[in-house]
Write a protein that holds these residues in place. Structure first.
Motif, PDB file in Angstrom:
ATOM      1  N   PHE A 195     -27.213  54.446  27.839  1.00  0.00           N
ATOM      2  CA  PHE A 195     -28.297  55.193  27.202  1.00  0.00           C
ATOM      3  C   PHE A 195     -29.554  55.075  28.041  1.00  0.00           C
ATOM      4  CE2 PHE A 195     -29.420  51.129  25.120  1.00  0.00           C
ATOM      5  CZ  PHE A 195     -30.796  51.171  25.142  1.00  0.00           C
ATOM      6  N   PHE A 196     -30.339  56.138  27.987  1.00  0.00           N
ATOM      7  CA  PHE A 196     -31.632  56.199  28.664  1.00  0.00           C
ATOM      8  C   PHE A 196     -32.685  56.573  27.640  1.00  0.00           C
ATOM      9  CE2 PHE A 196     -28.569  57.332  31.958  1.00  0.00           C
ATOM     10  CZ  PHE A 196     -28.925  56.476  32.967  1.00  0.00           C
ATOM     11  N   TYR A 197     -33.857  56.011  27.784  1.00  0.00           N
ATOM     12  CA  TYR A 197     -34.964  56.374  26.910  1.00  0.00           C
ATOM     13  C   TYR A 197     -35.665  57.589  27.505  1.00  0.00           C
ATOM     14  CZ  TYR A 197     -38.965  56.030  23.878  1.00  0.00           C
ATOM     15  OH  TYR A 197     -39.920  56.306  22.949  1.00  0.00           O
ATOM     16  N   CYS A 198     -35.777  58.647  26.729  1.00  0.00           N
ATOM     17  CA  CYS A 198     -36.402  59.892  27.184  1.00  0.00           C
ATOM     18  C   CYS A 198     -37.877  59.889  26.797  1.00  0.00           C
ATOM     19  CB  CYS A 198     -35.689  61.085  26.561  1.00  0.00           C
ATOM     20  SG  CYS A 198     -36.432  62.679  26.966  1.00  0.00           S
ATOM     21  N   GLU A 199     -38.731  59.929  27.780  1.00  0.00           N
ATOM     22  CA  GLU A 199     -40.166  59.930  27.513  1.00  0.00           C
ATOM     23  C   GLU A 199     -40.645  61.284  26.987  1.00  0.00           C
ATOM     24  OE1 GLU A 199     -42.402  58.378  30.811  1.00  0.00           O
ATOM     25  OE2 GLU A 199     -41.127  56.600  30.938  1.00  0.00           O
ATOM     26  N   ASP A 200     -39.908  62.357  27.288  1.00  0.00           N
ATOM     27  CA  ASP A 200     -40.305  63.684  26.813  1.00  0.00           C
ATOM     28  C   ASP A 200     -40.184  63.808  25.295  1.00  0.00           C
ATOM     29  OD1 ASP A 200     -40.898  64.565  29.370  1.00  0.00           O
ATOM     30  OD2 ASP A 200     -38.912  65.441  29.681  1.00  0.00           O
ATOM     31  N   CYS A 201     -39.057  63.324  24.738  1.00  0.00           N
ATOM     32  CA  CYS A 201     -38.856  63.460  23.293  1.00  0.00           C
ATOM     33  C   CYS A 201     -39.027  62.137  22.559  1.00  0.00           C
ATOM     34  CB  CYS A 201     -37.499  64.080  22.993  1.00  0.00           C
ATOM     35  SG  CYS A 201     -36.097  63.038  23.409  1.00  0.00           S
ATOM     36  N   ASP A 202     -39.294  61.067  23.321  1.00  0.00           N
ATOM     37  CA  ASP A 202     -39.552  59.754  22.730  1.00  0.00           C
ATOM     38  C   ASP A 202     -38.339  59.210  21.969  1.00  0.00           C
ATOM     39  OD1 ASP A 202     -41.424  57.707  22.676  1.00  0.00           O
ATOM     40  OD2 ASP A 202     -42.201  58.285  20.702  1.00  0.00           O
ATOM     41  N   GLU A 203     -37.134  59.495  22.497  1.00  0.00           N
ATOM     42  CA  GLU A 203     -35.899  59.026  21.881  1.00  0.00           C
ATOM     43  C   GLU A 203     -34.897  58.616  22.949  1.00  0.00           C
ATOM     44  OE1 GLU A 203     -34.110  61.717  19.120  1.00  0.00           O
ATOM     45  OE2 GLU A 203     -36.015  62.225  18.183  1.00  0.00           O
ATOM     46  N   PRO A 204     -33.960  57.739  22.593  1.00  0.00           N
ATOM     47  CA  PRO A 204     -32.890  57.401  23.547  1.00  0.00           C
ATOM     48  C   PRO A 204     -31.859  58.532  23.598  1.00  0.00           C
ATOM     49  CG  PRO A 204     -32.621  56.158  21.519  1.00  0.00           C
ATOM     50  CD  PRO A 204     -33.897  56.930  21.384  1.00  0.00           C
ATOM     51  N   TYR A 222     -23.450  51.660  23.419  1.00  0.00           N
ATOM     52  CA  TYR A 222     -24.117  52.139  24.626  1.00  0.00           C
ATOM     53  C   TYR A 222     -25.137  51.113  25.078  1.00  0.00           C
ATOM     54  CZ  TYR A 222     -21.901  56.527  23.521  1.00  0.00           C
ATOM     55  OH  TYR A 222     -20.947  57.485  23.263  1.00  0.00           O
ATOM     56  N   VAL A 223     -25.232  50.940  26.374  1.00  0.00           N
ATOM     57  CA  VAL A 223     -26.147  49.952  26.939  1.00  0.00           C
ATOM     58  C   VAL A 223     -26.969  50.599  28.051  1.00  0.00           C
ATOM     59  CG1 VAL A 223     -24.698  47.964  26.348  1.00  0.00           C
ATOM     60  CG2 VAL A 223     -24.371  49.120  28.538  1.00  0.00           C
ATOM     61  N   PRO A 224     -28.122  50.029  28.387  1.00  0.00           N
ATOM     62  CA  PRO A 224     -28.912  50.573  29.495  1.00  0.00           C
ATOM     63  C   PRO A 224     -28.279  50.259  30.852  1.00  0.00           C
ATOM     64  CG  PRO A 224     -30.096  48.771  28.410  1.00  0.00           C
ATOM     65  CD  PRO A 224     -28.813  48.951  27.674  1.00  0.00           C
ATOM     66  N   TRP A 225     -28.652  51.050  31.828  1.00  0.00           N
ATOM     67  CA  TRP A 225     -28.145  50.897  33.198  1.00  0.00           C
ATOM     68  C   TRP A 225     -28.368  49.476  33.714  1.00  0.00           C
ATOM     69  CZ3 TRP A 225     -25.539  54.458  36.140  1.00  0.00           C
ATOM     70  CH2 TRP A 225     -25.404  54.176  37.505  1.00  0.00           C
ATOM     71  N   ASP A 226     -29.559  48.934  33.488  1.00  0.00           N
ATOM     72  CA  ASP A 226     -29.879  47.592  33.985  1.00  0.00           C
ATOM     73  C   ASP A 226     -28.976  46.524  33.372  1.00  0.00           C
ATOM     74  OD1 ASP A 226     -31.824  48.586  35.640  1.00  0.00           O
ATOM     75  OD2 ASP A 226     -33.489  48.078  34.319  1.00  0.00           O
ATOM     76  N   TYR A 227     -28.576  46.717  32.122  1.00  0.00           N
ATOM     77  CA  TYR A 227     -27.638  45.787  31.499  1.00  0.00           C
ATOM     78  C   TYR A 227     -26.321  45.798  32.276  1.00  0.00           C
ATOM     79  CZ  TYR A 227     -24.429  43.708  28.130  1.00  0.00           C
ATOM     80  OH  TYR A 227     -23.480  42.910  27.537  1.00  0.00           O
ATOM     81  N   CYS A 228     -25.854  47.006  32.616  1.00  0.00           N
ATOM     82  CA  CYS A 228     -24.597  47.137  33.361  1.00  0.00           C
ATOM     83  C   CYS A 228     -24.693  46.439  34.710  1.00  0.00           C
ATOM     84  CB  CYS A 228     -24.254  48.613  33.561  1.00  0.00           C
ATOM     85  SG  CYS A 228     -23.916  49.506  32.033  1.00  0.00           S
ATOM     86  N   LEU A 229     -25.816  46.631  35.402  1.00  0.00           N
ATOM     87  CA  LEU A 229     -26.006  45.963  36.695  1.00  0.00           C
ATOM     88  C   LEU A 229     -25.961  44.451  36.532  1.00  0.00           C
ATOM     89  CD1 LEU A 229     -28.896  48.076  38.284  1.00  0.00           C
ATOM     90  CD2 LEU A 229     -26.521  47.938  39.089  1.00  0.00           C
ATOM     91  N   GLY A 230     -26.645  43.943  35.524  1.00  0.00           N
ATOM     92  CA  GLY A 230     -26.654  42.507  35.270  1.00  0.00           C
ATOM     93  C   GLY A 230     -25.280  41.983  34.899  1.00  0.00           C
TER      94      GLY A 230
END
Length: 119
Positions: free
Chosen positions: A57-66, A101-109
């Protein structure tokens, strides 16, 4: 790719957008970065899918939602970019299981942790 739910719909929201512009070719560096991310994404899927993680999941700054993307959608988006096409906009479902769903950085870690454990 999933079928377009608005195919043949005269009220398709995308019909109000400007016609697609030419997608500029990727630079050598951009292409290398996408290929690297695609390789990482495949490793993420192998490591995390058996543990119940369905994607990123990614946080969308345009709509303020993941925004939630399963593994295959992410890979298809990257392959579209590599093929000189703009990524289609779609998500796995209207109400995804947000715990899967997890963030990209979690996957890298997570991969870093697996690699450290092997050493």
């Amino acid at each position: 790719m999933p079928l377009d739910p608005f195919a043949d719909d005269p009220n398709d929201p995308a019909s109000f957008l400007e016609p697609d512009e030419e997608f500029p070719p990727l630079s050598i560096d951009e292409r290398a970065h996408i290929l690297e991310d695609l390789t990482l994404l495949e490793k993420f899927q192998v490591a995390l899918e058996p543990r119940g993680i369905l994607g990123i999941f990614f946080y969308c700054e345009d709509c303020d939602e993941p925004h939630y993307y399963n593994w295959e959608i992410m890979k298809d988006n990257m392959r579209s970019l590599l093929g000189g096409q703009q990524s289609p906009v779609h998500e796995p479902s209207a109400q995804p299981d947000i715990n899967a769903y997890v963030p990209w950085d979690y996957c890298l870690g997570y991969l870093d942790g697996l690699d450290a454990h092997k050493s």
